[in-house]
Write a protein that holds these residues in place. Structure first.
Motif, PDB file in Angstrom:
ATOM      1  N   ILE A   1       0.860  -1.185   0.000  1.00 14.72           N
ATOM      2  CA  ILE A   1       0.000   0.000   0.000  1.00 14.72           C
ATOM      3  C   ILE A   1       0.893   1.231   0.000  1.00 14.72           C
ATOM      4  N   ASN A   2       0.675   2.125  -0.935  1.00 15.56           N
ATOM      5  CA  ASN A   2       1.479   3.337  -1.035  1.00 15.56           C
ATOM      6  C   ASN A   2       1.248   4.211   0.190  1.00 15.56           C
TER       7      ASN A   2
ATOM      8  N   ASP B   1      -1.396   6.858  -0.032  1.00  6.63           N
ATOM      9  CA  ASP B   1      -2.806   6.454   0.031  1.00  6.63           C
ATOM     10  C   ASP B   1      -3.244   6.209   1.475  1.00  6.63           C
ATOM     11  N   SER B   2      -2.400   5.538   2.234  1.00  8.86           N
ATOM     12  CA  SER B   2      -2.728   5.247   3.632  1.00  8.86           C
ATOM     13  C   SER B   2      -1.435   4.925   4.373  1.00  8.86           C
TER      14      SER B   2
ATOM     15  N   TRP C   1       0.287   1.343   4.728  1.00 11.38           N
ATOM     16  CA  TRP C   1       1.671   1.145   4.280  1.00 11.38           C
ATOM     17  C   TRP C   1       2.493   0.504   5.389  1.00 11.38           C
TER      18      TRP C   1
END
Length: 320
Positions: free
Chosen positions: A172-173, A176-177, A181
């Motif tokens: 997860i980038n 984005d969150s 991440w």
């Protein structure tokens, strides 16, 4: 400042033969591959032998070894690394997309390893030969003996399968969150950090024990200073010089280990780029990835050397 500039100058000069040697090594290794790059590119498309030969001619695959080598060196001088034979995508673009994840994993693992090593090494030295020291020494012995990939398998089994707390194959980038991440990177970072934390703990403990046995420590304690003050003000500062000197090599290990761990956790970093390049016998991709990791290793060691010079006056005078 002058000493730092001298050190930078020496490293830049030594970088030239290093880069040439790395490229030559990777070129030589790739020659032993049994996979024909042209066949790999057209694996799913029916092509004739003449078309394959034309593709080899167009992309210089039939050129002699040293011609291909010097062509790539010329690209490196221009700040380029070639293109993928299969997709035509620039290798620089591929690396610029994958490298940030590898750096994230490396530095998160480094933070975990150094935090654990600092605490455990200090406690082990202060409680030397007592039960906390014995317990920590057993843990570090296991950590030194256990490879990262084996630790990764255990963590996945315990914390992703048996107890689904963390994801095992999802990235997860952080944009984005951040919490997502952190969850996606925790198991890979712990896998990398555990062996390094064990090694650094042993080094910090040894350095701390040597420092605690020095005369100035006995004098300070005899003068009535609290042990916490003595350790915090003097011992730690002097004892951390030796661990700092070996830190660069450990960070290099982290970068190399990250390539393997990324594959185990299906993370789209430099490991994925390199494995795809090897699988399809794409010399430009493999060379670009290896060269990038090697340069990162050099830069990190340069930073550690500069920090060592700042922390150690004797080293500054020796360098001058």
């Amino acid at each position: 400042m002058v000493m730092v500039l001298r050190l930078l100058g020496r490293r830049v000069i030594s970088l030239v033969p290093l880069v040439l040697g790395i490229i030559l090594f990777v070129f030589t290794v790739m020659q032993f591959s049994k996979t024909d790059p042209a066949v790999a590119v057209f694996a799913d498309a029916p092509v004739s032998a003449d078309q394959l030969e034309q593709f080899r001619q167009e992309h210089g695959l039939n050129d002699p070894f040293f011609i291909k080598y010097f062509v790539f060196v010329g690209l490196v001088i221009q700040g380029q690394l070639g293109k993928s034979l299969a997709t035509g995508e620039s290798v620089v673009n591929m690396i610029s997309t994958a490298l940030p994840l590898t750096l994230q994993l490396t530095f998160l693992g480094l933070i975990i390893a150094l935090s654990a090593a600092f605490i455990l090494g200090t406690v082990s030295a202060i409680y030397r030969d007592r039960w906390p020291d014995q317990l920590i020494r057993i843990i570090t012995l296991l950590g030194v003996a256990a490879p990262s990939f084996w630790i990764a398998l255990l963590l996945v089994q315990w914390l992703a399968i048996d107890n689904p707390i963390f994801p095992s194959s999802r990235y997860i980038n952080p944009g984005d969150s951040f919490s997502g991440w952190l969850q996606s990177m925790t198991l890979p970072a712990l896998s990398l950090a555990f062996p390094i934390a064990a090694q650094m703990t042993r080094i910090i403990r040894t350095s701390m024990v040597e420092e605690l046995d020095r005369d100035y420590v006995r004098t300070a304690r005899g003068g009535g200073l609290h042990p916490v003050v003595v350790v915090g003000r003097n011992v730690l500062r002097n004892a951390l010089i030796n661990p700092l000197n070996v830190l660069g090599l450990r960070v290099g290990y982290l970068m190399g280990g990250a390539v393997v761990i990324e594959q185990m956790f299906n993370l789209p970093g430099m490991g994925q780029v390199m494995i795809e390049g090897v699988k399809n016998n794409e010399p430009a991709i493999v060379q670009g990835a290896v060269l990038t990791i090697a340069l990162g290793f050099v830069v990190i060691n340069l930073i550690v050397d500069i920090l060592s010079m700042i922390a150690n006056p004797k080293l500054r005078s020796h360098t001058a």
